[in-house]
Design a protein around this motif. Structure first.
Motif, PDB file in Angstrom:
ATOM      1  N   ARG A 116     -51.108  85.122  17.490  1.00 56.84           N
ATOM      2  CA  ARG A 116     -51.330  83.796  18.068  1.00 56.84           C
ATOM      3  C   ARG A 116     -51.542  82.723  16.989  1.00 56.84           C
ATOM      4  O   ARG A 116     -51.270  81.548  17.216  1.00 56.84           O
ATOM      5  CB  ARG A 116     -52.530  83.827  19.017  1.00 56.84           C
ATOM      6  CG  ARG A 116     -52.202  84.365  20.396  1.00 56.84           C
ATOM      7  CD  ARG A 116     -51.356  83.388  21.176  1.00 56.84           C
ATOM      8  NE  ARG A 116     -51.009  83.903  22.495  1.00 56.84           N
ATOM      9  CZ  ARG A 116     -50.306  83.242  23.398  1.00 56.84           C
ATOM     10  NH1 ARG A 116     -49.864  82.031  23.103  1.00 56.84           N
ATOM     11  NH2 ARG A 116     -50.024  83.775  24.569  1.00 56.84           N
ATOM     12  N   MET A 156     -44.465  74.607  17.793  1.00 53.77           N
ATOM     13  CA  MET A 156     -45.272  75.822  17.872  1.00 53.77           C
ATOM     14  C   MET A 156     -46.713  75.512  18.276  1.00 53.77           C
ATOM     15  O   MET A 156     -47.321  76.260  19.065  1.00 53.77           O
ATOM     16  CB  MET A 156     -45.245  76.550  16.528  1.00 53.77           C
ATOM     17  CG  MET A 156     -43.870  77.070  16.128  1.00 53.77           C
ATOM     18  SD  MET A 156     -43.146  78.233  17.307  1.00 53.77           S
ATOM     19  CE  MET A 156     -44.292  79.601  17.177  1.00 53.77           C
ATOM     20  N   GLU A 159     -47.274  74.696  22.053  1.00 50.85           N
ATOM     21  CA  GLU A 159     -47.246  75.881  22.920  1.00 50.85           C
ATOM     22  C   GLU A 159     -46.596  75.591  24.273  1.00 50.85           C
ATOM     23  O   GLU A 159     -46.979  76.143  25.295  1.00 50.85           O
ATOM     24  CB  GLU A 159     -48.659  76.443  23.122  1.00 50.85           C
ATOM     25  CG  GLU A 159     -49.304  76.951  21.842  1.00 50.85           C
ATOM     26  CD  GLU A 159     -50.612  77.650  22.086  1.00 50.85           C
ATOM     27  OE1 GLU A 159     -51.045  77.665  23.256  1.00 50.85           O
ATOM     28  OE2 GLU A 159     -51.203  78.173  21.126  1.00 50.85           O
ATOM     29  N   PHE A 161     -43.243  76.316  25.590  1.00 48.14           N
ATOM     30  CA  PHE A 161     -42.058  77.070  25.218  1.00 48.14           C
ATOM     31  C   PHE A 161     -41.027  77.166  26.337  1.00 48.14           C
ATOM     32  O   PHE A 161     -40.185  78.065  26.329  1.00 48.14           O
ATOM     33  CB  PHE A 161     -42.476  78.479  24.777  1.00 48.14           C
ATOM     34  CG  PHE A 161     -43.484  78.490  23.663  1.00 48.14           C
ATOM     35  CD1 PHE A 161     -43.313  77.698  22.546  1.00 48.14           C
ATOM     36  CD2 PHE A 161     -44.617  79.300  23.735  1.00 48.14           C
ATOM     37  CE1 PHE A 161     -44.234  77.707  21.507  1.00 48.14           C
ATOM     38  CE2 PHE A 161     -45.550  79.315  22.709  1.00 48.14           C
ATOM     39  CZ  PHE A 161     -45.356  78.514  21.590  1.00 48.14           C
ATOM     40  N   VAL A 181     -39.313  80.935  22.088  1.00 53.32           N
ATOM     41  CA  VAL A 181     -40.593  81.627  21.898  1.00 53.32           C
ATOM     42  C   VAL A 181     -41.069  82.148  23.241  1.00 53.32           C
ATOM     43  O   VAL A 181     -41.081  81.415  24.238  1.00 53.32           O
ATOM     44  CB  VAL A 181     -41.640  80.679  21.279  1.00 53.32           C
ATOM     45  CG1 VAL A 181     -42.945  81.424  21.036  1.00 53.32           C
ATOM     46  CG2 VAL A 181     -41.117  80.073  19.980  1.00 53.32           C
ATOM     47  N   PRO A 183     -44.309  84.518  25.023  1.00 59.39           N
ATOM     48  CA  PRO A 183     -45.574  85.265  24.856  1.00 59.39           C
ATOM     49  C   PRO A 183     -45.302  86.757  24.925  1.00 59.39           C
ATOM     50  O   PRO A 183     -44.567  87.235  25.784  1.00 59.39           O
ATOM     51  CB  PRO A 183     -46.417  84.779  26.035  1.00 59.39           C
ATOM     52  CG  PRO A 183     -45.852  83.447  26.386  1.00 59.39           C
ATOM     53  CD  PRO A 183     -44.378  83.544  26.119  1.00 59.39           C
ATOM     54  N   TYR A 184     -45.922  87.469  24.009  1.00 63.32           N
ATOM     55  CA  TYR A 184     -45.626  88.893  23.857  1.00 63.32           C
ATOM     56  C   TYR A 184     -46.944  89.666  23.803  1.00 63.32           C
ATOM     57  O   TYR A 184     -47.827  89.324  23.009  1.00 63.32           O
ATOM     58  CB  TYR A 184     -44.802  89.105  22.590  1.00 63.32           C
ATOM     59  CG  TYR A 184     -44.429  90.525  22.285  1.00 63.32           C
ATOM     60  CD1 TYR A 184     -43.506  91.212  23.059  1.00 63.32           C
ATOM     61  CD2 TYR A 184     -44.999  91.188  21.208  1.00 63.32           C
ATOM     62  CE1 TYR A 184     -43.149  92.502  22.768  1.00 63.32           C
ATOM     63  CE2 TYR A 184     -44.652  92.484  20.899  1.00 63.32           C
ATOM     64  CZ  TYR A 184     -43.726  93.145  21.685  1.00 63.32           C
ATOM     65  OH  TYR A 184     -43.380  94.434  21.391  1.00 63.32           O
ATOM     66  N   GLN A 188     -49.819  87.961  21.254  1.00 65.16           N
ATOM     67  CA  GLN A 188     -48.711  87.885  20.316  1.00 65.16           C
ATOM     68  C   GLN A 188     -47.601  87.017  20.884  1.00 65.16           C
ATOM     69  O   GLN A 188     -47.541  86.757  22.087  1.00 65.16           O
ATOM     70  CB  GLN A 188     -48.179  89.287  19.986  1.00 65.16           C
ATOM     71  CG  GLN A 188     -49.209  90.174  19.299  1.00 65.16           C
ATOM     72  CD  GLN A 188     -48.691  91.576  19.068  1.00 65.16           C
ATOM     73  OE1 GLN A 188     -47.591  91.917  19.479  1.00 65.16           O
ATOM     74  NE2 GLN A 188     -49.501  92.401  18.418  1.00 65.16           N
ATOM     75  N   LEU A 189     -46.698  86.603  19.992  1.00 68.11           N
ATOM     76  CA  LEU A 189     -45.541  85.794  20.363  1.00 68.11           C
ATOM     77  C   LEU A 189     -44.291  86.435  19.794  1.00 68.11           C
ATOM     78  O   LEU A 189     -44.302  86.972  18.683  1.00 68.11           O
ATOM     79  CB  LEU A 189     -45.665  84.368  19.810  1.00 68.11           C
ATOM     80  CG  LEU A 189     -46.863  83.535  20.268  1.00 68.11           C
ATOM     81  CD1 LEU A 189     -46.903  82.228  19.480  1.00 68.11           C
ATOM     82  CD2 LEU A 189     -46.785  83.257  21.760  1.00 68.11           C
ATOM     83  N   VAL A 191     -40.495  85.454  18.715  1.00 68.87           N
ATOM     84  CA  VAL A 191     -39.598  84.341  18.420  1.00 68.87           C
ATOM     85  C   VAL A 191     -38.181  84.890  18.264  1.00 68.87           C
ATOM     86  O   VAL A 191     -37.946  85.781  17.447  1.00 68.87           O
ATOM     87  CB  VAL A 191     -40.032  83.606  17.133  1.00 68.87           C
ATOM     88  CG1 VAL A 191     -39.100  82.430  16.865  1.00 68.87           C
ATOM     89  CG2 VAL A 191     -41.470  83.137  17.247  1.00 68.87           C
TER      90      VAL A 191
END
Length: 441
Positions: A116, A156, A159, A161, A181, A183-184, A188-189, A191
Motif C-alpha cells: 500500500r 497513485m 487512489e 483507479f 491499478v 487492489p490486490y 497490496q496493489l 499494477v
C-alpha cells in the motif's frame, strides 16, 4: 507407521523401572537411596536424549532423526513425520508460486505487485524491460520514486483507479504506456502496464484519415458549389465563362469520383481474399499497357522511360489488384520526377524470385518520411501532390495489394539522387511458361 505415545504406556514403563529399585532398596534397607539414584540416572538419560534431539534439530546433518530409545523413539519419529509433512507442503507451495510466476511471465503486459505504501514486492521480466526496473536491486523501493512523473505520483496517491493512466515512456522515445491499478489481496496493489503505442498511432491515423478525406472532398465541392451559385436559371453566363466553369467543375467532379473509387478499392482490397482463386497473370502484357499509359502521361514531362521486361515471366494473382500496384509506382515516378528525368522499370527474375522495381533520378525522399509513405493521404509535399493530382492513396493501395500477394513494398531513397520502389514475389507464385517447360524437357 508412526506410533502415538499414550499415558498408560508411560505409566507402565515408569512402574517397570522404579518397582525393581524399590524392592531391592527394601531388601538392602535403603529404598530412598536407590530411588534417588534411579531418578538421577533417568534424569541424566533424558537430558542426553534431549541433547541429541537439540543437536539434530540445530545442525540437521541428516534428514533422518537419530535412533531413539523408549519414549524418545516416538518423539523422534513424531518430529520426523512433522518435518516430512512440512517439507511436502513447502514443496507444494513453492510449486504453486513457481506456476504463478510462470503465468505472470507469460502475460503480455508488465505486472508489478506493490504494498500500500507503493513499495515493490515483485515484478515480472517485462516490467524490468518496459519500465527500466532492476531486480532484485529495486525490491522494496517505492515505485513513485522510480517513475518520476508528477502525473503518475498524483494518480497513485489519489487512489482513484477506475480509469487507466496513460504516460509517455521515458525509457523509449515515442512509446505510450497505459497503467491500470487493481487492489490486490488485503494490503497490496497490482499494477498492469500495457504498451498502447500502436493503438494511439492507429487512433491518430483514423483522425488524420477523417480530416484528410474531409479536406480532399471539401475543396472540389466548394469549387462546384461556387460555380453553381453563380448560375441563374434565366440567364446563362457568357460562353467563355461557361466553358471555364464547366471545365473546372468536370475536373473537380472527376477528382472526387477518383478519390471515392480509390477509397472503395482500398476498402475492397483490405478484405479477405482466397488465394485459391488466383489465376496466371500475363505481367509483361500488363506492363506493356501500363507503359502505353505512362507514355501518354509523360508527354509534358519528357522523361526518359526505360522498360526492362522479361517477356516470359508470369505470376499467379489477382490481375486488377496487381495492375494497381504496378501502375501506381510507375505513374508516381512520372508525377514526382522533375521534367527531363530518367525512369527505369524492371521486371526480372532475381534470386529465384519475380522482382519488380521502379528507379528514378528525382529529388529523393527524406528518411523521416519513408516509413509513413504507405499511410492513407500521407504526402511529403502536400502542395506539390495536389498540383499533380495525387490523392495520397496510391501507395496505401499498393501496400495492401502486395500484402495479399505475400509480398512487401521496399523503398530506398536518397535526397538529390532519386528513389527506388520495389517488391518481389516468391518462387511458388511464378508461372512456368510453355517455352521454359520445353527447355527443361
Amino acid at each position: 507407521m508412526y506410533r502415538v505415545v499414550n499415558k498408560q504406556a508411560l505409566a507402565k514403563r515408569l512402574l517397570i523401572y522404579f518397582l525393581p529399585l524399590l524392592l531391592i532398596g527394601v531388601l538392602v534397607g535403603a529404598p530412598f537411596l536407590l530411588l534417588f539414584l534411579g531418578s538421577f540416572s533417568l534424569l541424566v538419560w533424558h537430558y542426553h536424549q534431549l541433547y541429541r534431539l537439540s543437536d539434530w534439530l540445530l545442525n540437521q546433518r541428516s534428514f533422518n532423526p537419530p535412533e531413539g530409545e523408549g519414549a524418545w523413539e516416538q518423539v523422534f519419529e513424531g518430529i520426523y513425520h512433522l518435518q516430512h509433512r512440512n517439507r511436502k507442503k513447502r514443496n507444494e507451495l513453492a510449486d504453486l508460486i513457481r506456476r504463478f510466476r510462470d503465468g505472470a511471465e507469460a502475460v503480455p503486459d508488465a505486472v508489478i505487485v506493490l504494498q500500500r505504501d507503493l513499495s515493490i514486492i515483485w515484478c515480472n521480466q517485462l516490467a524490468l524491460k518496459v519500465l527500466g526496473l532492476q531486480w532484485p536491486t529495486d525490491h522494496g523501493q517505492r515505485l513513485d520514486n522510480l517513475i518520476r512523473d508528477p502525473k503518475f505520483a498524483k494518480y497513485m496517491h489519489a487512489e482513484k483507479f477506475d480509469e487507466a493512466l496513460e504516460l509517455d515512456n521515458g525509457h523509449a522515445v515515442g512509446q505510450v504506456l497505459e497503467f491500470r491499478v487493481m487492489p490486490y489481496a488485503t494490503s497490496q496493489l497490482m499494477v498492469v502496464v500495457r504498451d498502447v503505442t500502436r493503438l494511439k498511432q492507429l487512433e491518430q491515423m483514423r483522425k488524420d484519415f477523417v480530416a484528410n478525406v474531409s479536406h480532399e472532398l471539401r475543396t472540389p465541392l466548394t469549387v462546384v458549389t461556387g460555380y453553381l451559385e453563380m448560375f441563374d436559371g434565366d440567364m446563362m453566363p457568357p460562353p467563355a465563362m461557361w466553358n471555364k466553369a464547366q471545365t473546372t467543375m468536370l475536373e473537380q467532379c472527376k477528382r472526387m469520383d477518383s478519390l471515392v473509387n480509390q477509397l472503395l478499392s482500398l476498402s475492397r482490397i483490405e478484405g479477405s481474399r482466397r488465394q485459391e482463386g488466383d489465376k496466371a497473370v500475363n505481367v509483361p502484357q500488363l506492363l506493356t499497357y501500363i507503359g502505353t499509359e505512362a507514355q501518354s502521361l509523360n508527354q509534358d514531362k519528357e522523361h526518359e522511360l526505360i522498360f526492362d521486361i522479361d517477356s516470359s515471366l508470369d505470376i499467379k494473382g489477382a490481375e486488377e489488384e496487381l495492375r494497381s500496384a504496378f501502375s501506381n509506382l510507375v505513374f508516381n515516378a512520372i508525377h514526382y520526377t522533375k521534367p527531363g528525368g530518367k525512369i527505369i522499370v524492371r521486371w526480372q527474375v532475381r534470386d529465384k524470385q519475380a522482382h519488380f522495381s521502379v528507379v528514378d533520378n528525382g529529388d529523393g525522399i527524406a528518411p523521416e518520411h519513408i516509413n509513413r509513405l504507405t499511410e492513407r493521404f500521407y504526402r511529403v509535399d502536400k502542395a506539390r501532390s495536389r498540383t499533380t493530382g495525387g490523392s495520397g492513396l496510391g501507395l496505401a493501395i499498393t501496400k495492401h495489394v502486395l500484402t495479399r500477394h505475400d509480398s512487401q513494398l521496399k523503398i530506398k531513397s536518397k535526397l538529390g539522387e532519386g528513389s527506388c520502389f520495389s517488391f518481389a514475389f516468391s518462387k511458388d507464385k511464378i508461372v512456368q511458361t510453355l517455352n521454359e517447360n520445353n527447355a527443361k524437357s
